[in-house]
Design an enzyme around this catalytic site. Sequence first.
Site, mmCIF file in Angstrom:
data_model
loop_
_atom_site.group_PDB
_atom_site.id
_atom_site.type_symbol
_atom_site.label_atom_id
_atom_site.label_comp_id
_atom_site.label_asym_id
_atom_site.label_seq_id
_atom_site.Cartn_x
_atom_site.Cartn_y
_atom_site.Cartn_z
ATOM 1 N N GLY A 112 0.795 -1.228 0.000
ATOM 2 C CA GLY A 112 0.000 0.000 0.000
ATOM 3 C C GLY A 112 0.823 1.271 0.000
ATOM 4 O O GLY A 112 0.346 2.325 0.427
ATOM 5 N N SER A 113 2.071 1.199 -0.523
ATOM 6 C CA SER A 113 2.866 2.432 -0.528
ATOM 7 C C SER A 113 2.264 3.468 -1.485
ATOM 8 O O SER A 113 2.369 4.679 -1.248
ATOM 9 C CB SER A 113 4.327 2.146 -0.857
ATOM 10 O OG SER A 113 4.491 1.755 -2.191
ATOM 11 N N ASN A 114 1.625 3.014 -2.550
ATOM 12 C CA ASN A 114 0.940 3.973 -3.438
ATOM 13 C C ASN A 114 -0.259 4.601 -2.740
ATOM 14 O O ASN A 114 -0.512 5.806 -2.890
ATOM 15 C CB ASN A 114 0.510 3.287 -4.739
ATOM 16 C CG ASN A 114 1.627 3.248 -5.759
ATOM 17 O OD1 ASN A 114 2.007 4.272 -6.316
ATOM 18 N ND2 ASN A 114 2.192 2.063 -5.983
ATOM 19 N N LYS A 158 -17.024 -14.457 -9.591
ATOM 20 C CA LYS A 158 -16.364 -13.169 -9.830
ATOM 21 C C LYS A 158 -17.383 -12.038 -9.951
ATOM 22 O O LYS A 158 -17.184 -10.932 -9.449
ATOM 23 C CB LYS A 158 -15.535 -13.300 -11.124
ATOM 24 C CG LYS A 158 -14.594 -12.159 -11.378
ATOM 25 C CD LYS A 158 -13.586 -12.479 -12.470
ATOM 26 C CE LYS A 158 -12.804 -11.237 -12.841
ATOM 27 N NZ LYS A 158 -11.709 -11.453 -13.756
ATOM 28 N N MET A 212 -3.981 -6.782 -7.044
ATOM 29 C CA MET A 212 -3.393 -7.794 -7.921
ATOM 30 C C MET A 212 -4.427 -8.747 -8.517
ATOM 31 O O MET A 212 -4.259 -9.966 -8.450
ATOM 32 C CB MET A 212 -2.331 -8.575 -7.152
ATOM 33 C CG MET A 212 -1.187 -7.704 -6.719
ATOM 34 S SD MET A 212 -0.483 -6.799 -8.110
ATOM 35 C CE MET A 212 1.034 -6.242 -7.403
ATOM 36 N N ARG A 213 -5.481 -8.176 -9.059
ATOM 37 C CA ARG A 213 -6.502 -8.995 -9.710
ATOM 38 C C ARG A 213 -6.985 -8.299 -10.956
ATOM 39 O O ARG A 213 -6.942 -7.065 -11.031
ATOM 40 C CB ARG A 213 -7.715 -9.184 -8.790
ATOM 41 C CG ARG A 213 -7.404 -10.006 -7.593
ATOM 42 C CD ARG A 213 -8.575 -10.170 -6.661
ATOM 43 N NE ARG A 213 -8.131 -10.969 -5.550
ATOM 44 C CZ ARG A 213 -8.049 -12.294 -5.555
ATOM 45 N NH1 ARG A 213 -8.477 -12.972 -6.599
ATOM 46 N NH2 ARG A 213 -7.569 -12.946 -4.524
ATOM 47 N N ASN A 270 -5.614 2.633 -12.630
ATOM 48 C CA ASN A 270 -4.651 1.636 -12.145
ATOM 49 C C ASN A 270 -3.238 2.159 -12.345
ATOM 50 O O ASN A 270 -2.982 2.914 -13.286
ATOM 51 C CB ASN A 270 -4.827 0.333 -12.935
ATOM 52 C CG ASN A 270 -3.855 -0.752 -12.492
ATOM 53 O OD1 ASN A 270 -3.678 -0.983 -11.303
ATOM 54 N ND2 ASN A 270 -3.203 -1.411 -13.445
ATOM 55 N N HIS A 272 0.612 0.790 -13.076
ATOM 56 C CA HIS A 272 1.317 -0.418 -13.523
ATOM 57 C C HIS A 272 2.818 -0.124 -13.566
ATOM 58 O O HIS A 272 3.235 0.915 -14.088
ATOM 59 C CB HIS A 272 0.813 -0.833 -14.913
ATOM 60 C CG HIS A 272 1.458 -2.102 -15.374
ATOM 61 N ND1 HIS A 272 1.111 -3.329 -14.853
ATOM 62 C CD2 HIS A 272 2.456 -2.325 -16.263
ATOM 63 C CE1 HIS A 272 1.872 -4.260 -15.417
ATOM 64 N NE2 HIS A 272 2.694 -3.671 -16.274
HETATM 65 C C1 GAR Z 1 3.298 -1.339 -7.406
HETATM 66 O O1 GAR Z 1 4.574 -1.433 -7.960
HETATM 67 C C2 GAR Z 1 2.232 -1.359 -8.499
HETATM 68 O O2 GAR Z 1 2.637 -0.697 -9.664
HETATM 69 C C3 GAR Z 1 2.104 -2.836 -8.738
HETATM 70 O O3 GAR Z 1 2.148 -3.405 -7.462
HETATM 71 C C4 GAR Z 1 2.951 -2.598 -6.613
HETATM 72 C C5 GAR Z 1 2.159 -2.270 -5.366
HETATM 73 O O4 GAR Z 1 2.948 -1.617 -4.425
HETATM 74 N N1 GAR Z 1 0.893 -3.144 -9.415
HETATM 75 C C6 GAR Z 1 0.801 -4.105 -10.334
HETATM 76 O O5 GAR Z 1 1.738 -4.800 -10.660
HETATM 77 C C7 GAR Z 1 -0.579 -4.269 -10.944
HETATM 78 N N2 GAR Z 1 -0.509 -5.162 -12.042
HETATM 79 P P1 GAR Z 1 2.292 -0.877 -3.198
HETATM 80 O O6 GAR Z 1 1.345 -1.890 -2.542
HETATM 81 O O7 GAR Z 1 3.437 -0.581 -2.282
HETATM 82 O O8 GAR Z 1 1.580 0.341 -3.662
#
Ligand code: GAR
Length: 218
Positions: free
Chosen positions: A12-14, A65, A90-91, A107, A109
């Site tokens: 969850g850093s984003n 789903k 991640m889904r 999203n 990526h």
């Molecule tokens: C991030 O790098 C994001 O871009 C990636 O997961 C990580 C989550 O980090 N997302 C994907 O790969 C989606 N396909 P976070 O939990 O620290 O934000």
Amino acid sequence: MLTLGVLASGSGSNFQSIVNNIESGYLNARVAVLISDKPDAYAIERAKKHNIEHLVLNPKDFPDKDAYYSHIAKELKRRGVELVILAGFMRVVGKALIDEYRNRIMNIHPALLPSFPGLHGQKQAADYSVKISGCTVHFVDEGMDTGPIIIQAAVPAYHDDTEETLGKRILKQEHKIFPYAIKLYSEGKITLESRKVVISGDREDFAVANPPIDELKT
Ligand code: GAR
């Protein structure tokens, strides 16, 4: 003020960078709810720390789903969520949610789409030994990371990069462009022409689509 709903599966850093930019006043938004598909996601701890309501919704507790994503859509709607943020969710999002929030799901990526979609974008780029990589914020459609691109940031990539070293460099940029894309959206600067995202003012001022990153809290 824009009402956000955040979906996250992991650290969850984003999510944190979005919260930080709300708290600093950079973003005129509020997070109404954090939804996680994983009970042990660290993103939940972050929500607790910031007094943000959180829900754990495990797909295993739903018959299919469609039922899962209909339920998520219902939870978001009843909290007045206007924009859905996938922050490391991640889904592949189901149609029930996409239909309810068409062009209102963003999203992030960890690669320069359309290269390296799907899981482990950082590893795919490092293994391929690209010389430039980066991250992409896009609207979500039914495909795997195929929706309209809103904003991207590039980072250098080196021959001895690993998923971890390249991923770390990319993540720093993710923390900047995601809040920035949300800011553009909240200011009504993003429109869609078919599948093309138009950011108003970007021709006159290149910086509009390339964030003044120093203002952002990471
Ligand atoms: C991030 O790098 C994001 O871009 C990636 O997961 C990580 C989550 O980090 N997302 C994907 O790969 C989606 N396909 P976070 O939990 O620290 O934000």
